[in-house]
Design a protein around this motif. Structure first.
Motif, mmCIF file in Angstrom:
data_model
loop_
_atom_site.group_PDB
_atom_site.id
_atom_site.type_symbol
_atom_site.label_atom_id
_atom_site.label_comp_id
_atom_site.label_asym_id
_atom_site.label_seq_id
_atom_site.Cartn_x
_atom_site.Cartn_y
_atom_site.Cartn_z
ATOM 1 N N ARG A 38 0.867 -1.186 0.000
ATOM 2 C CA ARG A 38 0.000 0.000 0.000
ATOM 3 C C ARG A 38 0.901 1.232 0.000
ATOM 4 N NH1 ARG A 38 -5.386 0.904 -0.655
ATOM 5 N NH2 ARG A 38 -5.930 -0.761 0.783
ATOM 6 N N ALA A 39 0.500 2.240 -0.726
ATOM 7 C CA ALA A 39 1.220 3.515 -0.704
ATOM 8 C C ALA A 39 0.254 4.625 -0.320
ATOM 9 C CB ALA A 39 1.849 3.803 -2.061
ATOM 10 N N ALA A 40 0.808 5.749 0.087
ATOM 11 C CA ALA A 40 0.037 6.968 0.309
ATOM 12 C C ALA A 40 0.803 8.083 -0.376
ATOM 13 C CB ALA A 40 -0.125 7.251 1.798
ATOM 14 N N ILE A 41 0.128 8.742 -1.329
ATOM 15 C CA ILE A 41 0.743 9.816 -2.111
ATOM 16 C C ILE A 41 -0.248 10.974 -2.106
ATOM 17 C CG2 ILE A 41 1.688 10.473 -4.362
ATOM 18 C CD1 ILE A 41 1.786 7.290 -4.810
ATOM 19 N N PHE A 42 0.194 12.150 -1.693
ATOM 20 C CA PHE A 42 -0.732 13.263 -1.512
ATOM 21 C C PHE A 42 -0.705 14.220 -2.696
ATOM 22 C CE2 PHE A 42 0.378 11.451 2.531
ATOM 23 C CZ PHE A 42 -0.885 11.093 2.978
ATOM 24 N N ALA A 43 -1.867 14.806 -2.966
ATOM 25 C CA ALA A 43 -2.013 15.775 -4.056
ATOM 26 C C ALA A 43 -1.516 17.122 -3.537
ATOM 27 C CB ALA A 43 -3.469 15.852 -4.499
ATOM 28 N N ALA A 44 -0.261 17.452 -3.835
ATOM 29 C CA ALA A 44 0.350 18.669 -3.302
ATOM 30 C C ALA A 44 -0.325 19.918 -3.857
ATOM 31 C CB ALA A 44 1.844 18.680 -3.622
ATOM 32 N N GLN A 45 -0.604 19.905 -5.148
ATOM 33 C CA GLN A 45 -1.284 21.028 -5.816
ATOM 34 C C GLN A 45 -1.647 20.573 -7.212
ATOM 35 O OE1 GLN A 45 1.537 24.220 -5.907
ATOM 36 N NE2 GLN A 45 3.001 23.096 -7.136
ATOM 37 N N GLY A 46 -2.429 21.383 -7.900
ATOM 38 C CA GLY A 46 -2.798 21.017 -9.261
ATOM 39 C C GLY A 46 -3.668 22.068 -9.909
ATOM 40 N N VAL A 47 -3.839 21.901 -11.231
ATOM 41 C CA VAL A 47 -4.587 22.852 -12.044
ATOM 42 C C VAL A 47 -5.638 22.083 -12.847
ATOM 43 C CG1 VAL A 47 -4.384 24.549 -13.916
ATOM 44 C CG2 VAL A 47 -2.556 24.336 -12.230
ATOM 45 N N ILE A 48 -6.836 22.689 -12.977
ATOM 46 C CA ILE A 48 -7.922 22.127 -13.783
ATOM 47 C C ILE A 48 -8.120 23.059 -14.976
ATOM 48 C CG2 ILE A 48 -10.327 21.368 -13.806
ATOM 49 C CD1 ILE A 48 -10.118 21.672 -10.630
ATOM 50 N N GLU A 49 -8.013 22.496 -16.183
ATOM 51 C CA GLU A 49 -8.185 23.288 -17.401
ATOM 52 C C GLU A 49 -9.070 22.527 -18.361
ATOM 53 O OE1 GLU A 49 -3.947 25.320 -18.146
ATOM 54 O OE2 GLU A 49 -3.848 23.150 -17.868
ATOM 55 N N GLY A 50 -9.977 23.223 -19.033
ATOM 56 C CA GLY A 50 -10.785 22.546 -20.036
ATOM 57 C C GLY A 50 -12.040 23.301 -20.380
ATOM 58 N N PRO A 51 -12.777 22.754 -21.339
ATOM 59 C CA PRO A 51 -13.974 23.447 -21.824
ATOM 60 C C PRO A 51 -15.109 23.524 -20.801
ATOM 61 C CG PRO A 51 -13.729 21.324 -22.918
ATOM 62 C CD PRO A 51 -12.485 21.547 -22.115
ATOM 63 N N ARG A 52 -15.170 22.562 -19.851
ATOM 64 C CA ARG A 52 -16.337 22.517 -18.962
ATOM 65 C C ARG A 52 -16.025 22.776 -17.488
ATOM 66 N NH1 ARG A 52 -20.788 18.277 -20.752
ATOM 67 N NH2 ARG A 52 -21.920 19.600 -19.306
ATOM 68 N N LEU A 53 -14.729 22.901 -17.137
ATOM 69 C CA LEU A 53 -14.365 23.192 -15.746
ATOM 70 C C LEU A 53 -12.952 23.752 -15.716
ATOM 71 C CD1 LEU A 53 -15.364 22.902 -12.748
ATOM 72 C CD2 LEU A 53 -14.092 20.745 -12.689
ATOM 73 N N GLN A 54 -12.776 24.826 -14.912
ATOM 74 C CA GLN A 54 -11.452 25.398 -14.676
ATOM 75 C C GLN A 54 -11.326 25.632 -13.169
ATOM 76 O OE1 GLN A 54 -13.637 27.562 -16.830
ATOM 77 N NE2 GLN A 54 -13.252 25.948 -18.316
ATOM 78 N N GLY A 55 -10.099 25.552 -12.678
ATOM 79 C CA GLY A 55 -9.869 25.792 -11.260
ATOM 80 C C GLY A 55 -8.564 25.194 -10.816
ATOM 81 N N ARG A 56 -8.570 24.671 -9.589
ATOM 82 C CA ARG A 56 -7.341 24.108 -9.029
ATOM 83 C C ARG A 56 -7.663 22.933 -8.109
ATOM 84 N NH1 ARG A 56 -5.208 26.497 -3.709
ATOM 85 N NH2 ARG A 56 -7.137 26.934 -2.601
ATOM 86 N N VAL A 57 -6.657 22.129 -7.854
ATOM 87 C CA VAL A 57 -6.732 21.096 -6.828
ATOM 88 C C VAL A 57 -6.437 21.794 -5.502
ATOM 89 C CG1 VAL A 57 -5.646 18.987 -5.947
ATOM 90 C CG2 VAL A 57 -6.025 19.273 -8.414
ATOM 91 N N VAL A 58 -7.274 21.580 -4.485
ATOM 92 C CA VAL A 58 -7.019 22.172 -3.170
ATOM 93 C C VAL A 58 -5.770 21.486 -2.605
ATOM 94 C CG1 VAL A 58 -7.900 22.531 -0.835
ATOM 95 C CG2 VAL A 58 -9.461 22.705 -2.801
ATOM 96 N N PRO A 59 -4.687 22.238 -2.337
ATOM 97 C CA PRO A 59 -3.431 21.626 -1.907
ATOM 98 C C PRO A 59 -3.594 20.773 -0.652
ATOM 99 C CG PRO A 59 -3.077 23.927 -2.475
ATOM 100 C CD PRO A 59 -4.566 23.705 -2.475
ATOM 101 N N MET A 60 -3.029 19.578 -0.704
ATOM 102 C CA MET A 60 -2.987 18.636 0.410
ATOM 103 C C MET A 60 -4.374 18.322 0.989
ATOM 104 S SD MET A 60 0.151 17.872 0.262
ATOM 105 C CE MET A 60 0.668 16.989 1.753
ATOM 106 N N SER A 61 -5.408 18.342 0.123
ATOM 107 C CA SER A 61 -6.771 18.035 0.566
ATOM 108 C C SER A 61 -7.062 16.543 0.511
ATOM 109 C CB SER A 61 -7.789 18.794 -0.295
ATOM 110 O OG SER A 61 -7.668 18.414 -1.655
ATOM 111 N N GLY A 62 -6.103 15.767 0.070
ATOM 112 C CA GLY A 62 -6.282 14.323 -0.017
ATOM 113 C C GLY A 62 -5.211 13.750 -0.903
ATOM 114 N N GLY A 63 -5.450 12.540 -1.372
ATOM 115 C CA GLY A 63 -4.452 11.907 -2.215
ATOM 116 C C GLY A 63 -4.884 10.523 -2.624
ATOM 117 N N ASP A 64 -3.907 9.732 -3.011
ATOM 118 C CA ASP A 64 -4.135 8.390 -3.522
ATOM 119 C C ASP A 64 -3.557 7.381 -2.532
ATOM 120 O OD1 ASP A 64 -4.863 6.365 -5.260
ATOM 121 O OD2 ASP A 64 -3.102 6.593 -6.541
ATOM 122 N N TYR A 65 -4.281 6.285 -2.327
ATOM 123 C CA TYR A 65 -3.832 5.195 -1.461
ATOM 124 C C TYR A 65 -3.809 3.909 -2.282
ATOM 125 C CZ TYR A 65 -4.625 8.644 2.128
ATOM 126 O OH TYR A 65 -4.575 9.803 2.868
#
Length: 162
Positions: A38-65
């Protein structure tokens, strides 16, 4: 031999947006109770771009397990928050799989080296919890994500099933 028929219910996919995520270093829990790692990897930051949604990933709001199976398949289980341009907060839950098309490619990916898009399979099926209003459509549609693995990051192209 006749012509191949297109199934009348074949779904149409429409690109909705792309999320580029910078990832934290992985934490490893090994060996897991099931023989998987099992691993734990956190979403440090990110960007959302596209025709139907723009914004950002909320920093350190969760991640992948993710679970790393002995056969090399990675089973994703990611949850984190998105913030749309208008300030709306959207919960994202992502399940999916990644596997390399050869042991050599798997080794390169383990070392966080760049590989070609066709060298691996990486697909996700997200679900969104979005507030009432302009983003509510996210909670009413099925999506498929086609992911790119780039060193220390993921870029996932989300397609809405029409």
């Amino acid at each position: 031999m006749g012509m191949t028929q297109i199934h009348p219910f074949l779904p149409r996919l429409e690109h909705a947006f792309t999320i580029s995520i910078d990832l934290s270093r992985p934490y490893w829990i090994t060996p897991g109770a099931r023989g998987d790692t099992r691993a734990a990897i956190f979403a440090a930051q990110g960007v959302i771009e596209g025709p139907r949604l723009q914004g950002r990933v909320v920093p350190m709001s969760g991640g992948d397990y993710p679970l790393s199976r002995p056969n090399g398949v990675i089973d994703f289980d990611a949850r984190y928050l998105l913030e749309a341009e208008d300030g709306a907060i959207i919960y994202l839950e992502n399940r999916g799989f990644r596997w390399a098309r050869s042991p050599e490619i798997a080794e390169k990916m383990r070392r966080n080296e760049p590989v070609g898009f066709d060298d691996y399979y990486m697909r996700v099926t997200p679900r969104f919890d979005a507030p009432a209003g302009p983003h509510e459509w996210l909670s009413q549609h099925v999506f498929v994500g086609v992911a790119e693995k780039v060193p220390n990051a993921n870029r996932i192209h989300y397609f809405v099933v029409m």
